[in-house]
Design a protein around this motif. Sequence first.
Motif, PDB file in Angstrom:
ATOM      1  N   ARG A 103       0.538   6.738   6.846  1.00 49.51           N
ATOM      2  CA  ARG A 103       0.403   5.459   7.561  1.00 49.51           C
ATOM      3  C   ARG A 103       1.733   4.720   7.534  1.00 49.51           C
ATOM      4  O   ARG A 103       2.183   4.169   8.526  1.00 49.51           O
ATOM      5  CB  ARG A 103      -0.714   4.635   6.926  1.00 49.51           C
ATOM      6  N   ARG A 104       2.405   4.716   6.372  1.00 46.68           N
ATOM      7  CA  ARG A 104       3.706   4.039   6.241  1.00 46.68           C
ATOM      8  C   ARG A 104       4.715   4.641   7.234  1.00 46.68           C
ATOM      9  O   ARG A 104       5.415   3.918   7.932  1.00 46.68           O
ATOM     10  CB  ARG A 104       4.240   4.153   4.817  1.00 46.68           C
TER      11      ARG A 104
ATOM     12  N   VAL B  79      -2.732   0.080  15.159  1.00 47.82           N
ATOM     13  CA  VAL B  79      -3.513  -0.186  13.949  1.00 47.82           C
ATOM     14  C   VAL B  79      -3.985  -1.641  13.973  1.00 47.82           C
ATOM     15  O   VAL B  79      -3.459  -2.463  14.729  1.00 47.82           O
ATOM     16  CB  VAL B  79      -2.688   0.107  12.673  1.00 47.82           C
ATOM     17  N   PRO B  80      -4.965  -1.980  13.146  1.00 49.39           N
ATOM     18  CA  PRO B  80      -5.442  -3.368  13.113  1.00 49.39           C
ATOM     19  C   PRO B  80      -4.341  -4.351  12.728  1.00 49.39           C
ATOM     20  O   PRO B  80      -3.455  -4.038  11.929  1.00 49.39           O
ATOM     21  CB  PRO B  80      -6.543  -3.347  12.042  1.00 49.39           C
ATOM     22  N   THR B  81      -4.427  -5.538  13.292  1.00 48.33           N
ATOM     23  CA  THR B  81      -3.481  -6.600  12.959  1.00 48.33           C
ATOM     24  C   THR B  81      -3.510  -6.853  11.456  1.00 48.33           C
ATOM     25  O   THR B  81      -4.575  -6.927  10.852  1.00 48.33           O
ATOM     26  CB  THR B  81      -3.847  -7.891  13.725  1.00 48.33           C
TER      27      THR B  81
ATOM     28  N   ARG C 222       0.820  -1.215   0.000  1.00 50.41           N
ATOM     29  CA  ARG C 222       0.000   0.000   0.000  1.00 50.41           C
ATOM     30  C   ARG C 222       0.849   1.258   0.000  1.00 50.41           C
ATOM     31  O   ARG C 222       1.991   1.250   0.414  1.00 50.41           O
ATOM     32  CB  ARG C 222      -0.925  -0.007   1.213  1.00 50.41           C
TER      33      ARG C 222
ATOM     34  N   THR D   3      -1.977  -4.776   9.286  1.00 50.33           N
ATOM     35  CA  THR D   3      -1.739  -3.527   8.560  1.00 50.33           C
ATOM     36  C   THR D   3      -0.300  -3.450   8.054  1.00 50.33           C
ATOM     37  O   THR D   3      -0.070  -3.136   6.880  1.00 50.33           O
ATOM     38  CB  THR D   3      -2.061  -2.310   9.452  1.00 50.33           C
TER      39      THR D   3
ATOM     40  N   ASP E  99       2.228  -3.442  14.381  1.00 46.29           N
ATOM     41  CA  ASP E  99       0.805  -3.081  14.376  1.00 46.29           C
ATOM     42  C   ASP E  99       0.352  -2.656  15.768  1.00 46.29           C
ATOM     43  O   ASP E  99      -0.331  -1.633  15.927  1.00 46.29           O
ATOM     44  CB  ASP E  99      -0.053  -4.270  13.906  1.00 46.29           C
TER      45      ASP E  99
ATOM     46  N   LEU F  79       3.990   3.517  10.717  1.00 40.39           N
ATOM     47  CA  LEU F  79       4.406   2.129  10.910  1.00 40.39           C
ATOM     48  C   LEU F  79       5.923   2.013  11.048  1.00 40.39           C
ATOM     49  O   LEU F  79       6.427   1.247  11.887  1.00 40.39           O
ATOM     50  CB  LEU F  79       3.909   1.261   9.752  1.00 40.39           C
TER      51      LEU F  79
ATOM     52  N   ASN G  61       0.604  -5.214   4.960  1.00 38.53           N
ATOM     53  CA  ASN G  61       0.073  -4.614   3.731  1.00 38.53           C
ATOM     54  C   ASN G  61       0.967  -3.496   3.201  1.00 38.53           C
ATOM     55  O   ASN G  61       0.806  -3.068   2.063  1.00 38.53           O
ATOM     56  CB  ASN G  61      -1.328  -4.042   3.961  1.00 38.53           C
ATOM     57  N   TYR G  62       1.913  -3.012   4.030  1.00 40.81           N
ATOM     58  CA  TYR G  62       2.754  -1.883   3.647  1.00 40.81           C
ATOM     59  C   TYR G  62       4.196  -2.263   3.341  1.00 40.81           C
ATOM     60  O   TYR G  62       4.922  -1.471   2.741  1.00 40.81           O
ATOM     61  CB  TYR G  62       2.740  -0.818   4.749  1.00 40.81           C
TER      62      TYR G  62
ATOM     63  N   ASN H 128      -0.132   4.670   1.379  1.00 42.38           N
ATOM     64  CA  ASN H 128      -0.536   5.798   2.212  1.00 42.38           C
ATOM     65  C   ASN H 128       0.722   6.228   2.970  1.00 42.38           C
ATOM     66  O   ASN H 128       1.143   5.575   3.930  1.00 42.38           O
ATOM     67  CB  ASN H 128      -1.652   5.378   3.168  1.00 42.38           C
TER      68      ASN H 128
END
Length: 191
Positions: free
Chosen positions: A8-9, A39-41, A3, A43, A34, A12, A46-47, A5
């Motif tokens: 968000r990255r 953030v949700p498990t 992903r 996430t 996470d 993280l 996904n990045y 974003n």
Amino acid sequence: MVRRNDGRRAALVDAAIEVLAREGARGLTFRAVDTEAGVPTGTASNYFANRDDLLTQAGARVYERLTPGAEEIERQRSAKPDKETYAQLMREVVGRVSGFRTGYLALLELRLEAVRRPELRAVLTERVREDLAANVSYHESSGLPGDATAVKLLYLAFNWLIVEQLTLPDVLSEAERDRLVAAAVERIVND
């Protein structure tokens, strides 16, 4: 699919830095990141393509956060280019790096992990070479006394001073640290 974003990255990666500093490289999992980021498990997975990707980006982010701002660089460049200014600059560097305790501890973890991970070692080697070359270049353009060897010697000396301060903070007082910085500049830097 990875992903994109950027906010968000960055959150993280900052969470990964905190996990590395607190838990070490073995504790750096997508689940731990996470949890740290709130953030949700799933996430983080996904990045980042894999754990090595996360480790590499954490290292890059530490350097990004340690880079002085334009205002600080301009103030340093406009100061008188003498040993006292050099000593003050080194105090500021030590203070800035020490002030980002978790970042520097994360870098130490990454360096240890790089012993076992050739790709990470290659990335960190290149980053440290670039950082050292940038320091030498900045020094040469600043008019400060000393040469490239002095910059490298101070880099090596102050890295260990920072490790000492962050891992065993009661060994040296802040006043002793400041005197050592001034003494290192005085003894290493030739006019």
